[in-house]
Design a protein around this motif. Structure first.
Motif, mmCIF file in Angstrom:
data_model
loop_
_atom_site.group_PDB
_atom_site.id
_atom_site.type_symbol
_atom_site.label_atom_id
_atom_site.label_comp_id
_atom_site.label_asym_id
_atom_site.label_seq_id
_atom_site.Cartn_x
_atom_site.Cartn_y
_atom_site.Cartn_z
ATOM 1 N N GLY A 11 -2.093 5.010 -7.229
ATOM 2 C CA GLY A 11 -2.053 4.108 -6.355
ATOM 3 C C GLY A 11 -2.724 2.859 -7.166
ATOM 4 N N SER A 12 -3.580 3.093 -7.911
ATOM 5 C CA SER A 12 -4.472 2.222 -8.674
ATOM 6 C C SER A 12 -3.639 1.769 -10.045
ATOM 7 C CB SER A 12 -5.909 2.571 -8.805
ATOM 8 O OG SER A 12 -5.981 3.805 -9.441
ATOM 9 N N SER B 156 0.372 3.749 -2.857
ATOM 10 C CA SER B 156 -1.110 4.403 -2.688
ATOM 11 C C SER B 156 -0.909 5.483 -1.590
ATOM 12 C CB SER B 156 -2.388 3.438 -2.535
ATOM 13 O OG SER B 156 -2.198 2.242 -3.481
ATOM 14 N N LYS C 108 0.316 0.990 -10.236
ATOM 15 C CA LYS C 108 0.735 -0.520 -10.187
ATOM 16 C C LYS C 108 1.158 -1.393 -11.260
ATOM 17 C CE LYS C 108 -1.216 -0.753 -5.358
ATOM 18 N NZ LYS C 108 -2.543 -1.442 -4.466
ATOM 19 N N ARG D 129 1.033 -1.257 0.012
ATOM 20 C CA ARG D 129 -0.092 0.094 0.078
ATOM 21 C C ARG D 129 0.855 1.148 -0.079
ATOM 22 N NH1 ARG D 129 -5.411 -1.304 1.329
ATOM 23 N NH2 ARG D 129 -5.472 -3.435 0.989
ATOM 24 N N THR E 237 -4.664 9.014 -7.804
ATOM 25 C CA THR E 237 -4.956 7.954 -8.617
ATOM 26 C C THR E 237 -3.807 6.876 -8.756
ATOM 27 O OG1 THR E 237 -4.838 9.222 -10.693
ATOM 28 C CG2 THR E 237 -6.941 9.084 -9.472
ATOM 29 N N THR F 245 6.520 10.141 -6.309
ATOM 30 C CA THR F 245 5.756 9.013 -5.552
ATOM 31 C C THR F 245 6.481 7.573 -5.707
ATOM 32 O OG1 THR F 245 3.509 10.252 -5.790
ATOM 33 C CG2 THR F 245 3.514 7.919 -5.157
#
Length: 438
Positions: free
Chosen positions: A284-285, A147, A288, A144, A282, A335
């Protein structure tokens, strides 16, 4: 408790969502107050002195202490409880701000008082920043991290939208010392929420106790001998310096080439902040689906092309489109950069590594502006943006062609990242568990 046991606790603990909610809420409230002070103090100095030297000195006092203290802050984050360091830094900043507010309430307006408060606040950031980066893997499961880092980036972008408007409203209706008081209240809320989060001190993996400067030296050797981290820090530093041009010179280009209307500058800031906020929320979705290093390199190349595009723009709305995409590229670069460090670096070395990255963050923009600011007075902003973009593309190409860059790209194809297991690292790990399991 070993590093491995600390990690297992994070993965299995059902309360991690509560903890990260408290953490992000506290950081958001505290950041909001800090940004109010940042804008209010800048406007106060601008309007009361109208002196460029005063503004330059405020920038020095606002950045230089953080760069210096980050050297020490990274070691402290590896030697002490990171939660207590964050609370202590927030408390010190709040105390300095409260002292300045009280002195200004009683009529003290000397500039050195403001400079001193800015220096303390900057020093507090030098302690807090590496501690925050290293604390997140202690309370967030590894799958996680991307995200949560993205959400944190999105929150910062949201504050960039909200804080200036609120600061303008407060500055128009309240004396500066009352605005400083708001920051003290928000800091107290942030500290209160942080106290509710259980965070254990990381157990050191070194075989024998070491002194402070030995820790600092070991951290430096770790950074320069770890192929992936060295490569990432070098790319990060150069991109941050080059990003100073589009970050600070685009308002000047709008004013020179498209007009000085306030709404045009407002839309410019909104374009960047909205792009940054949407991408951060977004990533994090969709992030990946790509490798971490692939995102970092792709964003670096994107910065180059977008800077060139802004320099070639003759239409204002096309220019805004490039600025929006630049905002999108910021979380795409920063990030995964933070997430890679949190995944690859051993828990008891993360503070020092984030400390070195904090130094880069605090010094890159001033260095960039020292170069691009005077150049923009000799050449058009369009020329500076195109030059910055071309150099960025060259740097990205070199980064990919370097052996360490190719190793980083290969390692990114495997989520276990062999570099995190000590591959290519000449510094002994001292028995720490693989950070990829963290």
């Amino acid at each position: 408790m070993s590093s491995e046991e600390s990690v297992t606790t994070v993965e299995e603990r059902p309360g991690w969502r509560r903890d990260i909610t408290l953490f992000l809420t506290g950081q958001t409230v505290s950041l909001f107050g800090s940004m109010l002070v940042q804008y209010a103090v800048m406007w106060y100095l601008t309007l009361t002195t109208k002196d460029g030297t005063v503004l330059a000195l405020s920038t020095v006092f606002g950045f230089l202490p953080q760069a210096i203290i980050s050297i020490f802050g990274g070691v402290w984050a590896d030697r002490h409880n990171r939660k207590l360091l964050i609370i202590g830094a927030d408390a010190s900043i709040a105390l300095a701000t409260a002292t300045l507010a009280i002195l200004m309430f009683f009529g003290n307006r000397e500039l050195w008082l403001i400079y001193a408060a800015l220096a303390v606040r900057s020093a507090g950031a030098g302690i807090q920043t590496p501690a925050v980066g290293a604390l997140l893997p202690q309370i967030v499961p590894s799958d996680r991290l991307l995200s949560i880092n993205g959400i944190n980036q999105s929150i910062q972008a949201g504050m960039m939208l909200i804080a200036p408007a609120v600061a303008a409203l407060l500055y128009a209706t309240l004396p500066l010392y009352w605005i400083l008081g708001v920051d003290v209240v928000t800091a107290a809320i942030g500290i209160g929420l942080m106290t509710l989060i259980p965070v254990a001190k990381i157990v050191r993996s070194e075989a024998t106790p070491t002194g402070y400067f030995s820790d600092l030296s070991a951290g430096f050797r770790y950074v320069v001998t770890h192929p992936l981290i060295r490569w990432l820090l070098g790319l990060y530093a150069v991109v941050m310096v080059l990003a100073a041009a589009p970050s600070f010179l685009t308002p000047l280009m709008v004013a020179r080439s498209f007009g000085e209307e306030v709404w045009k500058l407002t839309v410019l800031e909104l374009s960047f902040s909205i792009g940054m906020m949407l991408a951060g929320a977004t990533i994090g979705s969709w992030g990946k689906r790509f490798s971490r290093i692939g995102l970092i390199v792709g964003a670096s190349i994107g910065f180059g092309f977008l800077s060139i595009g802004m320099g070639l723009s003759s239409n204002l709305w096309v220019f805004y489109g490039f600025m929006f995409l630049t905002g999108v590229a910021v979380p795409v670069f920063s990030t995964p950069s933070m997430t890679v460090l949190q995944e690859v670096v051993e828990p008891d070395r993360q503070g020092r590594v984030f400390g070195f990255f904090g130094i880069v963050s605090a010094t890159a923009m001033p260095v960039g502006m020292a170069v691009f600011g005077p150049l923009a007075n000799l050449q058009s902003v369009e020329f500076v943006l195109i030059l910055s973009g071309m150099v960025t593309l060259i740097v990205a190409a070199i980064a990919l062609l370097l052996p360490s860059g190719r190793r980083a790209m290969r390692a990114a194809r495997d989520h276990t990242d062999p570099l995190s297991h000590g591959h290519g690292v000449s510094l002994p790990t001292g028995g720490a568990e693989p950070a990829a399991d963290a």
